[in-house]
Design a protein around this motif. Structure first.
Motif, PDB file in Angstrom:
ATOM      1  N   ILE A 100       0.838  -1.205   0.000  1.00 47.93           N
ATOM      2  CA  ILE A 100       0.000   0.000   0.000  1.00 47.93           C
ATOM      3  C   ILE A 100       0.870   1.253   0.000  1.00 47.93           C
ATOM      4  CG2 ILE A 100      -1.735   1.304   1.308  1.00 47.93           C
ATOM      5  CD1 ILE A 100      -2.826  -1.446   2.233  1.00 47.93           C
ATOM      6  N   VAL A 101       1.853   1.291   0.885  1.00 49.86           N
ATOM      7  CA  VAL A 101       2.813   2.396   0.939  1.00 49.86           C
ATOM      8  C   VAL A 101       4.205   1.777   0.798  1.00 49.86           C
ATOM      9  CG1 VAL A 101       3.757   4.273   2.336  1.00 49.86           C
ATOM     10  CG2 VAL A 101       1.319   3.759   2.464  1.00 49.86           C
ATOM     11  N   PRO A 102       4.842   1.946  -0.343  1.00 48.50           N
ATOM     12  CA  PRO A 102       6.146   1.331  -0.550  1.00 48.50           C
ATOM     13  C   PRO A 102       7.162   1.696   0.538  1.00 48.50           C
ATOM     14  CG  PRO A 102       5.298   2.195  -2.608  1.00 48.50           C
ATOM     15  CD  PRO A 102       4.377   2.685  -1.522  1.00 48.50           C
ATOM     16  N   VAL A 103       8.012   0.752   0.881  1.00 44.79           N
ATOM     17  CA  VAL A 103       8.969   0.908   1.974  1.00 44.79           C
ATOM     18  C   VAL A 103       9.933   2.074   1.746  1.00 44.79           C
ATOM     19  CG1 VAL A 103      10.661  -0.738   1.083  1.00 44.79           C
ATOM     20  CG2 VAL A 103      10.438  -0.401   3.564  1.00 44.79           C
ATOM     21  N   GLU A 104      10.114   2.495   0.512  1.00 50.34           N
ATOM     22  CA  GLU A 104      10.992   3.648   0.220  1.00 50.34           C
ATOM     23  C   GLU A 104      10.516   4.909   0.937  1.00 50.34           C
ATOM     24  OE1 GLU A 104      11.517   0.538  -2.650  1.00 50.34           O
ATOM     25  OE2 GLU A 104       9.688   1.642  -2.208  1.00 50.34           O
ATOM     26  N   ASN A 105       9.224   4.977   1.249  1.00 55.78           N
ATOM     27  CA  ASN A 105       8.697   6.124   1.986  1.00 55.78           C
ATOM     28  C   ASN A 105       9.356   6.242   3.359  1.00 55.78           C
ATOM     29  OD1 ASN A 105       5.952   7.395   0.676  1.00 55.78           O
ATOM     30  ND2 ASN A 105       6.337   5.307   0.003  1.00 55.78           N
ATOM     31  N   ALA A 106       9.597   5.122   4.000  1.00 56.00           N
ATOM     32  CA  ALA A 106      10.227   5.127   5.323  1.00 56.00           C
ATOM     33  C   ALA A 106      11.631   5.725   5.238  1.00 56.00           C
ATOM     34  CB  ALA A 106      10.268   3.706   5.883  1.00 56.00           C
ATOM     35  N   GLN A 107      12.372   5.359   4.210  1.00 53.04           N
ATOM     36  CA  GLN A 107      13.725   5.885   4.042  1.00 53.04           C
ATOM     37  C   GLN A 107      13.689   7.399   3.805  1.00 53.04           C
ATOM     38  OE1 GLN A 107      16.575   4.201   4.599  1.00 53.04           O
ATOM     39  NE2 GLN A 107      17.551   6.196   4.387  1.00 53.04           N
ATOM     40  N   LYS A 108      12.673   7.880   3.100  1.00 54.15           N
ATOM     41  CA  LYS A 108      12.558   9.326   2.864  1.00 54.15           C
ATOM     42  C   LYS A 108      12.337  10.074   4.176  1.00 54.15           C
ATOM     43  CE  LYS A 108      10.950   8.869  -1.866  1.00 54.15           C
ATOM     44  NZ  LYS A 108       9.823   8.978  -2.780  1.00 54.15           N
ATOM     45  N   PHE A 109      11.526   9.490   5.085  1.00 48.36           N
ATOM     46  CA  PHE A 109      11.355  10.119   6.405  1.00 48.36           C
ATOM     47  C   PHE A 109      12.683  10.136   7.156  1.00 48.36           C
ATOM     48  CE2 PHE A 109       6.708   9.124   6.048  1.00 48.36           C
ATOM     49  CZ  PHE A 109       6.246  10.417   6.266  1.00 48.36           C
ATOM     50  N   LYS A 110      13.396   9.031   7.115  1.00 45.08           N
ATOM     51  CA  LYS A 110      14.695   8.929   7.795  1.00 45.08           C
ATOM     52  C   LYS A 110      15.654  10.001   7.298  1.00 45.08           C
ATOM     53  CE  LYS A 110      18.220   6.922   9.954  1.00 45.08           C
ATOM     54  NZ  LYS A 110      18.663   7.672  11.093  1.00 45.08           N
ATOM     55  N   GLU A 111      15.670  10.226   6.005  1.00 48.07           N
ATOM     56  CA  GLU A 111      16.561  11.228   5.411  1.00 48.07           C
ATOM     57  C   GLU A 111      16.134  12.652   5.758  1.00 48.07           C
ATOM     58  OE1 GLU A 111      16.422  10.263   1.266  1.00 48.07           O
ATOM     59  OE2 GLU A 111      17.486   8.365   1.563  1.00 48.07           O
ATOM     60  N   ALA A 112      14.834  12.881   5.926  1.00 47.06           N
ATOM     61  CA  ALA A 112      14.324  14.242   6.117  1.00 47.06           C
ATOM     62  C   ALA A 112      14.262  14.696   7.574  1.00 47.06           C
ATOM     63  CB  ALA A 112      12.926  14.351   5.506  1.00 47.06           C
ATOM     64  N   ILE A 113      14.143  13.751   8.506  1.00 44.80           N
ATOM     65  CA  ILE A 113      13.971  14.109   9.920  1.00 44.80           C
ATOM     66  C   ILE A 113      15.309  13.963  10.641  1.00 44.80           C
ATOM     67  CG2 ILE A 113      12.776  13.558  12.073  1.00 44.80           C
ATOM     68  CD1 ILE A 113      10.463  12.468  10.327  1.00 44.80           C
ATOM     69  N   LEU A 114      15.737  15.023  11.288  1.00 45.04           N
ATOM     70  CA  LEU A 114      17.034  15.071  11.949  1.00 45.04           C
ATOM     71  C   LEU A 114      17.222  13.942  12.960  1.00 45.04           C
ATOM     72  CD1 LEU A 114      19.676  16.650  12.522  1.00 45.04           C
ATOM     73  CD2 LEU A 114      18.396  17.921  14.250  1.00 45.04           C
ATOM     74  N   ASN A 115      16.257  13.737  13.814  1.00 43.70           N
ATOM     75  CA  ASN A 115      16.377  12.805  14.930  1.00 43.70           C
ATOM     76  C   ASN A 115      15.471  11.598  14.704  1.00 43.70           C
ATOM     77  OD1 ASN A 115      17.616  12.176  17.305  1.00 43.70           O
ATOM     78  ND2 ASN A 115      16.680  13.816  18.489  1.00 43.70           N
ATOM     79  N   CYS A 116      15.736  10.836  13.664  1.00 36.39           N
ATOM     80  CA  CYS A 116      14.838   9.760  13.248  1.00 36.39           C
ATOM     81  C   CYS A 116      15.528   8.401  13.313  1.00 36.39           C
ATOM     82  CB  CYS A 116      14.357  10.025  11.823  1.00 36.39           C
ATOM     83  SG  CYS A 116      13.154   8.838  11.231  1.00 36.39           S
ATOM     84  N   GLU A 117      14.822   7.434  13.885  1.00 37.75           N
ATOM     85  CA  GLU A 117      15.274   6.042  13.864  1.00 37.75           C
ATOM     86  C   GLU A 117      14.360   5.285  12.921  1.00 37.75           C
ATOM     87  OE1 GLU A 117      15.760   4.235  17.743  1.00 37.75           O
ATOM     88  OE2 GLU A 117      16.188   6.210  18.608  1.00 37.75           O
TER      89      GLU A 117
END
Length: 152
Positions: A100-117
């Protein structure tokens, strides 16, 4: 739309932590996004072009209809605001088998948010296969919360 709403709260930097499960990273048309092909699987995209809608089945067995007009309304949403999340810690959890939501979306959040796990659960779908990955989810979230510094 859940990820957008919860991360808008995180943007205010008043809370120590947030968890984002299977969220979609959106780019507006002006940002080079707003493209249905980026939002959907190939099968969903072909079906919505042909029938103006497609159906998805939830882990509870419910069937939801996604209409072309719903998708068009989402195409101008943007997640670029997440780069303003600087104090709040964010945990992003996503299944590598999410159709439904490709896993690449998670990596984009990781790249965009400073303090992201980021935690990718191997074999998990959008709903984490019902209860199948519940222990992994609970353990991952609990570990993330325990790692939080005490709030002042």
């Amino acid at each position: 739309k859940g990820a957008q709403a919860i991360l808008k709260l995180a943007e205010q930097n008043h809370h120590p932590a947030f968890v984002n499960l299977s969220g979609r990273f959106c780019r507006s048309f002006e940002e080079g996004g707003g493209n249905m092909e980026q939002m959907l699987t190939e099968e969903q995209y072909e079906e919505v072009l042909e029938k103006q809608s497609f159906s998805i089945k939830t882990f509870m067995g419910d069937v939801l209809e996604v209409r072309m007009e719903d998708l068009e309304g989402r195409m101008n949403h943007s997640s670029r605001f997440v780069s303003k999340i600087t104090k709040t810690r964010v945990l992003v959890i996503h299944g590598d088998k999410d159709s439904i939501v490709p896993v690449e979306n998670a990596q984009k959040f990781k790249e965009a948010i400073l303090n992201c796990e980021l935690k990718i659960i191997q074999g998990a779908d959008h709903n984490f296969n019902g209860l199948k990955y519940m222990k992994v989810l609970v353990t991952t979230i609990a570990d993330f919360c325990r790692a939080q510094p005490p709030s002042s």
